[in-house]
Write a protein that holds these residues in place. Structure first.
Motif, short mmCIF file in Angstrom:
data_model
loop_
_atom_site.label_atom_id
_atom_site.label_comp_id
_atom_site.label_asym_id
_atom_site.label_seq_id
_atom_site.Cartn_x
_atom_site.Cartn_y
_atom_site.Cartn_z
N ILE A 1 1.04 -1.14 0.06
CA ILE A 1 0.02 -0.07 0.04
C ILE A 1 0.87 1.26 0.02
O ILE A 1 2.22 1.20 0.22
CB ILE A 1 -0.81 0.17 1.28
CG1 ILE A 1 -0.11 0.12 2.56
CG2 ILE A 1 -1.78 -1.27 1.29
CD1 ILE A 1 -1.02 0.61 3.49
N ARG B 1 -5.25 0.77 5.78
CA ARG B 1 -5.39 1.25 4.35
C ARG B 1 -5.89 2.57 4.56
O ARG B 1 -6.97 2.94 5.03
CB ARG B 1 -5.95 0.51 3.35
CG ARG B 1 -5.38 -0.75 3.03
CD ARG B 1 -6.06 -1.69 2.36
NE ARG B 1 -5.58 -2.95 2.19
CZ ARG B 1 -4.95 -3.52 1.21
NH1 ARG B 1 -4.59 -2.73 0.20
NH2 ARG B 1 -4.47 -4.49 0.97
N SER C 1 -3.80 2.58 -6.34
CA SER C 1 -2.65 1.93 -5.22
C SER C 1 -1.60 2.82 -4.98
O SER C 1 -0.89 2.51 -3.90
CB SER C 1 -2.38 0.57 -5.70
OG SER C 1 -1.33 0.74 -6.83
#
Lengths: 748, 334
Positions: free
Chosen positions: A48, A135, A663
């Motif tokens: 990530i 995330r 991403s």
């Protein structure tokens, strides 16, 4: 030191002394080093770009065959930040040591590292480390316009006159924005560290363009005195700036070696090369130019913004050469940084000037079109007498001659300015030109020279050869000073234990290190002459050193060739194995009140062919004329310029690191999907050096050629593309879709 | 890379038996044949392919290039791309295949890569390569990162909501135009599959790319005896001049009687989820005169169903130009 103008070896095309080692495979690059008990490390990289590590599960990986240890934040041991320092010391791009916290700020950030008996075992286990993330949505947007900056307003980098007023009242004006995508250094040699720890001292085999800085930085990071760190880089498979400052893999390898008390090798994979070892940042630049109808510039404004990482401030410095390129009463350069979830950018060949000149020289070409003026003539019309930004003279500037010589060699007089008006063999031709410049400087340097009884000499310096020919040049300098042939001179570089040498960056190694080597050679000669007059049985016993001279590797009475005795004989008589001299030279870089404006100059002329029926664009021919002071070794110097031109073709037409906006991953992270120029893209290249010595910089009159060959190439090519197609591409690289007459669709 | 077992097949039936133990012959196969390894090993290093067993077929007698009894050509599965490209018969009678092979990869890779390996070449979609990304082809049901992502190099024909990956091969485009037949030996014996039926569209099962079943070994391909008087050619368009996959390519086989086109085969690469035969274009050309206008009409027909993604709309026009130019070149071969 006096100017050195005459020489049998300086300026003579000389084969690389390290060539045979390289082509035979005998040259030891960092990752070639192996030691008994060596272990291999493989990092676990974040998948990530923003968030944090919630949980790290190493249980399965830790049980895998061959795994010696898995390190992460909790068990890596102490790794420290580097304190602020002045000048060229303690430089590191990513100030946060690896594993300092659990926050993820860019894709590929190291989270853990597996150490195992084989590299395959380490990699397999690293892939089995399970990471749970918190995330967050990353920002890796390549567009800079409208982004918040790290400062309240852009920094003023250079200013004179009243640019705003001059732009308002301009008779002719161009105003455009140019962009360059992130570009990734892709030397063939991957970054690598082999760390050996003996319980007290670290010996680090590194891919470093600056072994002395690397030692000092790693000593800080590891929390040990510099004497307990030695950094060795005998050969580099190039670096292009990416290997100037230490990256996290170096600290990881050293920490693993410390923890396990065994040698550890960590080779960064090609994919990681796109993540954790720097890149040229994405940049947007607005260029405004104002001129009189006769082409005289009245104002120049450059506003650039480059991306930087979350924790560090990397300023590309796109305005570096703008203030003195052209004569103009009004000038303003501003710069700003925009944060992104990317690894920290770093210097890539010609940082600042290369992207800056793409924008400035494109702007000059657009101005020439607006003025209906020849673009060479426009530049000649705006040649400054002095550096108008610092109000000091240039040390040695031959920009006009670069342009006129290049125009003549290229056949520029045959150019017809109308778009698409030139054809050859069924192809449309486009011709473009750009001027360029790159800084010239010296930094402090030390060196030693040893003259040996076996008739050889040894010269040592803690600089390194990035592949540009430093080994050979130092042999030439010692040969010039002693008469010992190059083949009998042993050059030792790439070791932080040697006298402190300059970084292989800024194109200033040659200018910096050669005065120190000259000084060392002269001091060695003094000792030799002292031995000649003091040793029993010496034919010169009782003479004064001043009565003697050292010519063609022989000691003799001044002007008396028949009295000559070989150096080796003198040393044999003196019963010493060798005599040595230490040398030192001062830097000019960052002088508070410089007397002269030191720079190199050049002109790039490019020809493209355009075949619209299949949308095929190729660069067919480049003529480059370089004013970089005296050229010590024309062979590798030409090689530097040619290589840079090919890199310029890649910059103009192919290279782009693509960050997936969702991403944050640099997604084209391999040599097939990150498109660079290959041999088949290499145009016919004609390199000319004007070869005017710049004795104000150093006694040999040398400046350096590592970077200037890339400067201006992209602008010359895009100007040629415009000439061929009528399409002005301001966002690099020029892609096929830019040249197809249809709406360009935006990225989803 | 995962640990794997390497076994060497001494006979074709050994190889068939070994791979027949695999759950699938498609993406995710746990037993794989290995020949040149130029594609498979790369993907194993990236953990995209995770076979537990590799069956080395390099010792099988499948590397010949020979005339078949009907005047056509039989190319063994293990014939190296470099050898096929330089074969005198291929160069003279199947020029499109030689040109296509030589436009692909690098000399080093062509020396290793085999005919059947190339036939089964995997896509170059960056998300297929990246195990951290969603990819229905690699991991069915995970999604498609390419849609809405970096899709500039990807397909505009034959795509689905599940996959837009391009078939990257040059060889296979030429084979489509040559109407090659793929010969397979499997658990149930031998069979021959026309190449037009060999590749599957992604649909909702992009992990399935071909008709191959567990145990199926491609033994060779055959090409028909060329129709007398046909000429052929291949053109590949890409960013740089060499060593890059096609953004668009065209393989044309054509015969003219006077000015009339009496035989034509059209295939495209770089634009389809499989090597793309453009039958619509062939219909437009057959019996017509060889003019640029007719070529353009045919090219429009070939791209009629194109469905561009966010970044690859230019491929529609690029592919058309590629077709028109190649048709023009081939029609002018004396």
């Amino acid at each position: 030191m006096d100017e050195i103008s005459e020489s049998k070896i300086i300026g003579v095309a000389t084969r690389r002394i390290d060539g045979p080692l390289k082509v035979s495979g005998a040259a030891m690059y960092a990752s070639d080093h192996s030691f008994p008990g060596l272990l291999y490390a493989w990092p676990v990289c974040a998948t990530i770009a923003k968030g944090s590590v919630a949980r790290l599960d190493t249980a399965e990986a830790g049980k895998m065959t061959g795994v010696a240890a898995i390190y992460h934040r909790a068990n890596i041991g102490n790794l420290y930040r580097v304190p602020p320092a002045a000048g060229f010391s303690l430089i590191i791009d990513e100030k946060r040591p690896p594993f300092e916290d659990d926050v993820i700020r860019y894709y590929g950030q190291y989270i853990a590292v597996v150490v195992a008996n084989t590299v395959e075992q380490a990699r397999a286990a690293a892939e089995r480390v399970k990471v749970t993330y918190n995330r967050e949505k990353p920002d890796a947007d390549s567009k800079m316009t409208g982004s918040p900056l790290t400062t309240d307003k852009p920094d003023e980098k250079s200013k004179r006159g009243d640019t705003a007023a001059a732009l308002r009242s301009a008779k002719v004006k161009v105003d455009n924005v140019y962009s360059i995508p992130a570009e990734t250094h892709n030397p063939i040699e991957l970054h690598a560290s082999v760390a050996v720890y003996d319980g007290q001292k670290f010996t680090l085999y590194e891919t470093s363009q600056a072994v002395v800085n690397h030692r000092d930085v790693l000593a800080q990071v590891l929390g040990v005195p510099p004497e307990q760190v030695q950094v060795i880089t005998r050969f580099l498979g190039s670096g292009f700036g990416g290997k100037l400052w230490p990256w996290p893999q170096s600290a990881l390898a050293a920490a693993c070696a410390r923890n396990l008390n065994r040698p550890v090798k960590l080779v960064v994979s090609r994919q990681m090369m796109f993540q954790t070892v720097g890149h040229r940042p994405a940049i947007e630049q607005r260029i405004q130019l104002a001129a009189e109808p006769d082409g005289k510039l009245t104002a120049l404004q450059q506003d650039y913004v480059n991306h930087t990482s979350i924790l560090d401030d990397y300023d590309e410095g796109c305005g570096e050469v703008t203030p003195f390129m052209y004569s103009t009463p009004n000038l303003l350069v501003t710069g700003g940084l925009a944060r992104r979830n990317v690894g920290n950018p770093t210097a890539m060949r010609g940082p600042g000037a290369v992207p800056g000149l793409f924008a400035l020289e494109s702007g000059m070409d657009e101005l020439a079109v607006s003025l209906k003026m020849d673009p060479v003539q426009l530049r000649l019309n705006n040649e400054p007498e002095i550096d108008e930004s610092l109000r000091i003279p240039f040390s040695s500037r031959h920009m006009k001659e670069c342009l006129t010589t290049g125009a003549e060699k290229f056949g520029w007089a045959n150019r017809t300015p109308e778009v698409g008006s030139m054809r050859r063999d069924g192809l449309t031709l486009g011709w473009g030109v750009a001027a360029c410049s790159w800084l010239a400087a010296r930094t402090e340097a030390e060196a030693s020279v040893e003259l040996r009884q076996d008739g050889t000499a040894r010269v040592a310096c803690g600089t390194q050869d990035i592949g540009g020919g430093t080994y050979t040049i130092l042999a030439q300098i010692v040969s010039h000073e002693t008469g010992i042939p190059v083949s009998k001179i042993n050059v030792v570089l790439g070791d932080s234990a040697l006298p402190s040498g300059p970084i292989s960056g800024g194109s200033w190694v040659t200018a910096s290190v050669t005065p120190a080597v000259l000084d060392a050679a002269r001091n060695a000669r003094k000792t030799l002459l002292l031995a000649a007059v003091k040793s029993d049985n010496s034919p010169f016993k009782g003479k004064k050193p001043d009565d003697l001279e050292f010519v063609d590797a022989m000691v003799r009475l001044k002007g008396q060739a028949q009295s000559a005795v070989p150096m080796s004989e003198i040393l044999r008589i003196a019963k010493v194995s060798s005599v040595s001299g230490a040398g030192k030279s001062q830097g000019t870089f960052g002088a508070a009140k410089p007397e002269f404006s030191f720079h190199s100059y050049g002109a790039q002329f490019a020809e493209v062919t355009w075949q619209s029926e299949i949308a095929r664009l190729r660069v067919s021919r480049v003529v480059t004329v370089i004013d970089a002071g005296r050229i010590i070794n024309p062979r590798p110097a030409q090689n530097q310029i040619e290589g840079a031109v090919v890199m310029g073709v890649g910059m103009a037409l192919f290279e782009e690191t693509i960050y997936d906006s969702r991403s944050g991953a640099p997604i084209n992270n391999n040599l097939a999907d990150y498109v660079m120029a290959v041999n088949a893209d290499t145009p016919q290249i004609d390199v000319t050096f004007l070869d005017y010595p710049d004795y104000k910089l150093n006694p040999l009159g040398v400046r350096g050629v590592g970077e200037i060959g890339l400067a201006g190439v992209a602008a010359a090519i895009t100007s040629a593309v415009y000439h061929a197609t009528g399409i002005r591409v301001r966002d690099l690289p020029v892609r096929i879709e830019d040249l197809l007459p249809m709406a360009k669709m935006s990225i989803a | 890379m995962e640990l794997f077992q390497l076994v060497t097949a001494q006979t074709v039936s050994d190889a068939v038996k070994a791979q027949a133990q695999s759950a699938t012959a498609q993406n995710g196969a746990d037993i794989r044949f290995i020949a040149g390894g130029t594609n498979l090993v790369d993907y194993m290093k990236l953990n995209v392919e995770r076979p537990r067993q590799l069956v080395d077929i390099n010792r099988l007698p499948l590397d010949k290039i020979e005339r078949s009894s009907d005047g056509g050509l039989k190319i063994g599965a293990l014939a190296r791309n470099a050898d096929v490209a330089q074969d005198p018969i291929v160069k003279e009678q199947y020029a499109v295949l030689s040109q296509a092979l030589l436009s692909g990869a690098s000399p080093q890779l062509r020396n290793m890569a085999t005919t059947a390996g190339n036939l089964l070449q995997k896509t170059r979609c960056v998300y297929y390569r990246d195990t951290a990304s969603a990819c229905n082809k690699r991991q069915p049901g995970s999604g498609c990162s390419a849609i809405g992502g970096y899709n500039r190099p990807l397909a505009i024909l034959g795509t689905s909501d599940h996959c837009i990956a391009t078939n990257p091969s040059d060889q296979n485009v030429a084979l489509m135009a040559l109407e090659a037949v793929v010969h397979i030996e499997g658990s149930n014996g031998q069979r021959a599959v026309p190449i037009s039926e060999f590749y599957l569209l992604p649909g909702s099962t992009p992990e399935r790319e071909t008709v191959l079943q567990p145990g199926d070994l491609v033994t060779h391909i055959t090409l028909l005896k060329p129709v007398a008087g046909t000429k052929s050619g291949y053109l590949k368009l890409r960013d740089r001049a060499s060593y890059e996959f096609a953004l668009a390519s065209a393989a044309i086989v054509m015969k003219k009687d006077g000015d009339r086109i009496s035989y034509v085969r059209v295939a495209m690469g770089g634009v389809g989820t499989r090597p793309w035969r453009a039958s619509e274009a062939e219909k437009m050309l057959l019996g017509r005169s060889a003019t640029e206008a007719n070529f353009r009409t045919a090219a429009e027909a070939a791209l009629h169903g194109a469905k561009p993604q966010s970044q690859n709309g230019f491929k529609v026009e690029l592919a058309k130009r590629c077709l028109v130019h190649t048709m023009g070149q081939v029609s002018q071969i004396a």
